[in-house]
Design a protein around this motif. Structure first.
Motif, PDB file in Angstrom:
ATOM      1  N   GLN A 487      -7.233   6.408 -11.554  1.00 13.64           N
ATOM      2  CA  GLN A 487      -6.189   6.310 -10.550  1.00 13.64           C
ATOM      3  C   GLN A 487      -6.646   5.413  -9.403  1.00 13.64           C
ATOM      4  OE1 GLN A 487      -4.605  10.012  -9.061  1.00 13.64           O
ATOM      5  NE2 GLN A 487      -3.428   9.013  -7.459  1.00 13.64           N
ATOM      6  N   VAL A 488      -5.762   4.533  -8.961  1.00 14.59           N
ATOM      7  CA  VAL A 488      -6.039   3.632  -7.851  1.00 14.59           C
ATOM      8  C   VAL A 488      -5.274   4.135  -6.637  1.00 14.59           C
ATOM      9  CG1 VAL A 488      -5.904   1.259  -7.017  1.00 14.59           C
ATOM     10  CG2 VAL A 488      -6.322   1.708  -9.446  1.00 14.59           C
ATOM     11  N   VAL A 489      -6.002   4.412  -5.559  1.00 15.26           N
ATOM     12  CA  VAL A 489      -5.394   4.959  -4.350  1.00 15.26           C
ATOM     13  C   VAL A 489      -4.651   3.856  -3.608  1.00 15.26           C
ATOM     14  CG1 VAL A 489      -5.855   6.061  -2.136  1.00 15.26           C
ATOM     15  CG2 VAL A 489      -7.182   6.724  -4.165  1.00 15.26           C
ATOM     16  N   THR A 490      -3.462   4.158  -3.157  1.00 13.36           N
ATOM     17  CA  THR A 490      -2.687   3.229  -2.345  1.00 13.36           C
ATOM     18  C   THR A 490      -1.863   4.006  -1.334  1.00 13.36           C
ATOM     19  OG1 THR A 490      -0.912   1.573  -2.370  1.00 13.36           O
ATOM     20  CG2 THR A 490      -0.892   3.213  -4.123  1.00 13.36           C
ATOM     21  N   SER A 491      -1.567   3.383  -0.206  1.00 13.95           N
ATOM     22  CA  SER A 491      -0.729   4.025   0.803  1.00 13.95           C
ATOM     23  C   SER A 491       0.751   3.869   0.473  1.00 13.95           C
ATOM     24  CB  SER A 491      -1.019   3.449   2.191  1.00 13.95           C
ATOM     25  OG  SER A 491      -0.773   2.066   2.222  1.00 13.95           O
ATOM     26  N   LEU A 492       1.088   3.025  -0.507  1.00 15.89           N
ATOM     27  CA  LEU A 492       2.479   2.899  -0.929  1.00 15.89           C
ATOM     28  C   LEU A 492       2.918   4.131  -1.712  1.00 15.89           C
ATOM     29  CD1 LEU A 492       2.760  -0.810  -2.184  1.00 15.89           C
ATOM     30  CD2 LEU A 492       3.728   0.158  -0.097  1.00 15.89           C
ATOM     31  N   THR A 493       4.178   4.460  -1.622  1.00 14.64           N
ATOM     32  CA  THR A 493       4.773   5.541  -2.408  1.00 14.64           C
ATOM     33  C   THR A 493       5.939   4.968  -3.213  1.00 14.64           C
ATOM     34  OG1 THR A 493       6.258   6.151  -0.588  1.00 14.64           O
ATOM     35  CG2 THR A 493       4.115   7.267  -0.687  1.00 14.64           C
ATOM     36  N   SER A 494       6.506   5.795  -4.078  1.00 13.62           N
ATOM     37  CA  SER A 494       7.664   5.400  -4.895  1.00 13.62           C
ATOM     38  C   SER A 494       7.405   4.063  -5.589  1.00 13.62           C
ATOM     39  CB  SER A 494       8.937   5.317  -4.032  1.00 13.62           C
ATOM     40  OG  SER A 494       9.196   6.533  -3.375  1.00 13.62           O
ATOM     41  N   LEU A 495       6.277   3.979  -6.299  1.00 13.05           N
ATOM     42  CA  LEU A 495       5.875   2.734  -6.945  1.00 13.05           C
ATOM     43  C   LEU A 495       6.872   2.348  -8.033  1.00 13.05           C
ATOM     44  CD1 LEU A 495       2.041   3.419  -7.317  1.00 13.05           C
ATOM     45  CD2 LEU A 495       3.302   2.510  -5.351  1.00 13.05           C
ATOM     46  N   SER A 496       7.184   1.043  -8.102  1.00 10.21           N
ATOM     47  CA  SER A 496       8.208   0.605  -9.046  1.00 10.21           C
ATOM     48  C   SER A 496       7.783  -0.549  -9.941  1.00 10.21           C
ATOM     49  CB  SER A 496       9.491   0.213  -8.305  1.00 10.21           C
ATOM     50  OG  SER A 496       9.248  -0.858  -7.403  1.00 10.21           O
ATOM     51  N   ALA A 497       6.801  -1.370  -9.534  1.00  7.38           N
ATOM     52  CA  ALA A 497       6.422  -2.525 -10.336  1.00  7.38           C
ATOM     53  C   ALA A 497       5.005  -2.941  -9.980  1.00  7.38           C
ATOM     54  CB  ALA A 497       7.388  -3.692 -10.105  1.00  7.38           C
ATOM     55  N   VAL A 498       4.300  -3.550 -10.967  1.00  7.24           N
ATOM     56  CA  VAL A 498       2.922  -3.970 -10.759  1.00  7.24           C
ATOM     57  C   VAL A 498       2.637  -5.180 -11.635  1.00  7.24           C
ATOM     58  CG1 VAL A 498       1.994  -2.436 -12.564  1.00  7.24           C
ATOM     59  CG2 VAL A 498       0.512  -3.166 -10.672  1.00  7.24           C
ATOM     60  N   ASP A 499       1.734  -6.045 -11.179  1.00  8.71           N
ATOM     61  CA  ASP A 499       1.223  -7.135 -11.998  1.00  8.71           C
ATOM     62  C   ASP A 499      -0.132  -7.552 -11.445  1.00  8.71           C
ATOM     63  OD1 ASP A 499       1.116  -8.902 -14.072  1.00  8.71           O
ATOM     64  OD2 ASP A 499       2.762 -10.177 -13.417  1.00  8.71           O
ATOM     65  N   TRP A 500      -0.861  -8.368 -12.217  1.00  9.21           N
ATOM     66  CA  TRP A 500      -2.162  -8.878 -11.806  1.00  9.21           C
ATOM     67  C   TRP A 500      -1.956 -10.200 -11.084  1.00  9.21           C
ATOM     68  CZ3 TRP A 500      -6.865  -6.338 -12.978  1.00  9.21           C
ATOM     69  CH2 TRP A 500      -6.717  -5.207 -13.765  1.00  9.21           C
ATOM     70  N   VAL A 501      -2.507 -10.294  -9.870  1.00 12.12           N
ATOM     71  CA  VAL A 501      -2.383 -11.518  -9.085  1.00 12.12           C
ATOM     72  C   VAL A 501      -3.738 -12.206  -8.940  1.00 12.12           C
ATOM     73  CG1 VAL A 501      -2.753 -10.526  -6.793  1.00 12.12           C
ATOM     74  CG2 VAL A 501      -1.178 -12.458  -7.075  1.00 12.12           C
ATOM     75  N   GLY A 502      -4.775 -11.651  -9.545  1.00 15.09           N
ATOM     76  CA  GLY A 502      -6.112 -12.218  -9.517  1.00 15.09           C
ATOM     77  C   GLY A 502      -6.987 -11.499 -10.513  1.00 15.09           C
ATOM     78  N   GLU A 503      -8.253 -11.898 -10.582  1.00 17.11           N
ATOM     79  CA  GLU A 503      -9.164 -11.238 -11.520  1.00 17.11           C
ATOM     80  C   GLU A 503      -9.326  -9.757 -11.183  1.00 17.11           C
ATOM     81  OE1 GLU A 503     -12.740 -13.732 -11.321  1.00 17.11           O
ATOM     82  OE2 GLU A 503     -12.349 -14.110 -13.447  1.00 17.11           O
ATOM     83  N   ASP A 504      -9.406  -9.450  -9.912  1.00 17.51           N
ATOM     84  CA  ASP A 504      -9.588  -8.063  -9.491  1.00 17.51           C
ATOM     85  C   ASP A 504      -8.605  -7.680  -8.403  1.00 17.51           C
ATOM     86  OD1 ASP A 504     -10.637  -9.545  -7.411  1.00 17.51           O
ATOM     87  OD2 ASP A 504     -12.718  -9.130  -7.940  1.00 17.51           O
ATOM     88  N   ARG A 505      -7.397  -8.268  -8.484  1.00 16.17           N
ATOM     89  CA  ARG A 505      -6.339  -7.989  -7.518  1.00 16.17           C
ATOM     90  C   ARG A 505      -5.040  -7.701  -8.239  1.00 16.17           C
ATOM     91  NH1 ARG A 505      -9.740  -7.599  -4.097  1.00 16.17           N
ATOM     92  NH2 ARG A 505      -9.758  -8.507  -2.018  1.00 16.17           N
ATOM     93  N   LEU A 506      -4.315  -6.729  -7.706  1.00 18.71           N
ATOM     94  CA  LEU A 506      -2.994  -6.386  -8.217  1.00 18.71           C
ATOM     95  C   LEU A 506      -1.964  -6.654  -7.136  1.00 18.71           C
ATOM     96  CD1 LEU A 506      -3.929  -2.918  -9.753  1.00 18.71           C
ATOM     97  CD2 LEU A 506      -3.526  -5.011 -11.053  1.00 18.71           C
TER      98      LEU A 506
END
Length: 601
Positions: A487-506
């Motif tokens: 699990q990756v901790v984030t302050s965002l809630t109600s997550l709806s979409a994700v993609d890779w924007v770098g080697e180690d960045r989402l």
């Protein structure tokens, strides 16, 4: 790849305080706003050592900020740095650990409250989000602590009965029994490093994120990186990669002078192919270091290698073509036309380019990989897949679902049959070139999966499941297996979409009070708002992952919200006139909206 933390995005900043003139025994609530660092930096604008106890004088807020930075640096002196902030009679409260047992509890500060007491002390309550455990080996492991709030007291260090002396500073009373480190301090006093491990069939290097204290002298960097490689990959990445042979050890320390570095390893299995792969692995793990490497195996020297030449000869990722943009327009896929960027021809057979909802394209070994979600009957959807030279013929799956996510490919470096991942009706599936779909088990029973994205190396995946963000290694031996999930901790809630924007960045879409898009590190430590008020829920998100093989184009992020497509840098609406090969609507008829934008790379 060595780079500044939060590269290319808006940097996180420190907490700023409230005003003065607060009566005794009152509460002061300080918002989680972040300002600049406490003290001037080093030559590169960043300090290597955190501030001392007395640097903040009698300023409570600055002192707490510095206390949450005190542990930063090399782990063998962490307790010494922290106990300097603690009143002498409370130093024994910290349970001192040694060596590999030392770990820093990384937290994201959300709120803090100061209460001024009648005995001249100040009670501090800080509300935090647990981010992870920073280990001595530079990895940020999932959180171990579960506390959402810490409480301690402050008192002046001035002698009793003497006038308050700001130079004396403050002390912590009754400190937490962990080494707390704020995410801001992690950014400020550590250098992000990317080291690499070979995937299971040794055809591709896979990134692994680490943190090196800024206080480590530059001449020791090679030694630290090699020690990390010897110790093996991060726990979550281990199922998808291979480490060095068991019982591999570093003989003495890596040494260097005049841009020439010597590394001596005791390593079993002196196969020349494996040794050559190790040289490539070290060269990329020291991705910005120029000079020569002399690798020795049990004191037997290999031919000296120029690090830059090795990286040029052995690129991380195949292909040198720039990404091309496409979208769906009135049920068909069309290329997008942006000034200064290449625009490709439609790679599909025209007869199959209809009734399309979303798509994921890719390049692999001279082939085009195409996967589309196609509208079926009664509002249902099915998957259509094709792979080959342009124009690509497509096979359509027979099973229909209520909803299917944007499909993504697992990229390989050879001509093996292509495979991908997709979410259908809350379940993760693997698909093949015949559009057959097979369930992929994940260890989250009864949890609905809503989105999936795959990395450029094809060995890692990001998932949104049960409203939470996860990453996992992908193993392609004998099929496709994923996990275990981290699990990756984030302050965002109600997550709806994700993609890779770098080697180690989402790049992640969710809510920060309003619909927002954030960039987040793969371990959750660093997150940066890219757009804080999208205006509507993001239902589709596509990014081009920055890498060293192909330079990053302008605005390598596109998304859809409320049926309208946008691109970034700056965030502009994608207009119908930017869609190629469409017929203009009849007079008096408004053109349709481009939707579901994506990259071909």
């Amino acid at each position: 790849m060595r780079r500044q933390v939060l590269l290319g995005t808006v940097g996180a900043v420190l907490l700023v305080g409230a005003g003065c003139g607060i009566p005794v025994a009152s509460d002061v609530r300080v918002d989680g706003n972040r300002g600049t660092a406490t003290e001037a930096g080093s030559g590169n604008g960043r300090r290597s050592e955190p501030p001392t106890r007395t640097a903040s004088g009698s300023d409570n807020e600055a002192f707490v900020r510095n206390f949450l930075s005190a542990a930063a640096g090399e782990s063998d002196r962490a307790y010494e740095r922290v106990t300097k902030f603690v009143a002498p009679e409370y130093k024994s409260r910290l349970q001192v650990k040694q060596g590999s047992e030392v770990g820093f509890t990384v937290v994201r500060l959300q709120d803090q409250v100061f209460t001024f007491n009648s005995d001249s002390t100040t009670t501090v309550k800080i509300k935090v989000q647990q981010v992870g455990l920073l280990r001595a080996n530079g990895t940020l492991a999932p959180p171990v602590a579960t506390e959402t709030e810490y409480e301690f007291k402050l008192r002046s260090a001035a002698l009793a009965g003497a006038p308050d002396d700001e130079r004396a500073g403050l002390y912590v009373l009754d400190p937490p029994n962990v080494l707390l480190l704020s995410d801001v301090a992690l950014q400020q006093y550590y250098q992000e490093e990317t080291i690499y491990f070979w995937n299971s069939d040794r055809t591709r290097l896979v990134p692994d994120q680490r943190y090196l204290p800024q206080a480590v002298p530059s001449e020791r960097r090679v030694n630290e990186v090699v020690k990390w490689l010897v110790a093996g990959p991060s726990d979550w990445l281990r199922p998808g990669v291979v480490g060095l042979p068991d019982r591999t050890e570093l003989i003495n320390n890596a040494t260097g002078a005049n841009n020439r570095w010597e590394v001596n390893l005791d390593m079993s299995g002196e196969d020349q192919t494996r040794i050559d792969q190790l040289i490539t692995q070290i060269a990329w793990s020291l991705g910005d270091l120029r000079g020569e490497l002399e690798l020795k195996i049990r004191n037997n020297a290999q031919p000296v290698q120029d690090l830059s030449a090795r990286r040029e000869a052995k690129p991380l990722y195949p292909g040198t073509e720039s990404p091309q943009r496409f979208c769906v327009y009135e049920g068909s896929i069309h290329p997008l036309d942006f000034a200064g960027e290449p625009s490709g021809a439609m790679p599909l057979v025209p007869a199959t380019n209809r009734n399309i909802v979303s798509a994921g394209f890719g390049r692999s070994d001279g082939r085009i990989l195409a996967a589309m979600v196609v509208a079926g009957g009664k509002g249902r959807q099915r998957l259509a897949v094709g792979a080959g030279v342009v124009p690509v013929a497509v096979l359509s799956g027979r099973t229909e679902y209520a909803s299917i996510s944007r499909p993504v490919w697992l990229r390989t470096v050879d001509d093996r049959p292509a495979q991908g991942l997709v979410v259908a009706d809350g379940q993760l599936y693997r698909f093949d070139q015949a559009a057959m779909m097979y369930p992929v088990p994940i260890n989250l029973p009864s949890v609905e999966v809503t989105a999936v994205a795959t990395s450029l190396d094809g060995q890692r995946a990001a998932l949104i499941a049960g409203g939470r963000l996860y990453v996992a290694a992908v193993n392609l031996d004998g099929g496709v297996s994923i996990g275990p999930l981290r699990q990756v901790v984030t302050s965002l809630t109600s997550l709806s979409a994700v993609d890779w924007v770098g080697e180690d960045r989402l790049v992640l879409a969710g809510s920060a009070g309003k619909p927002a898009i954030y960039e987040i590190s793969v371990d959750g430590a660093m997150e940066t708002p890219l757009k804080t008020d999208v205006g509507a829920k993001v239902t589709h998100l596509s990014a081009y992952p920055a890498n060293r093989t192909v330079s990053l184009p302008s605005g390598a992020l596109m998304y859809e919200a409320n049926g309208v497509a946008y691109r970034s840098s700056p965030f502009d609406r994608i207009r119908p006139e930017q869609v190629l090969n469409i017929n203009p609507p009849p007079a008096g008829v408004r053109p349709g909206n481009p939707s579901a934008p994506f990259f071909l790379y």
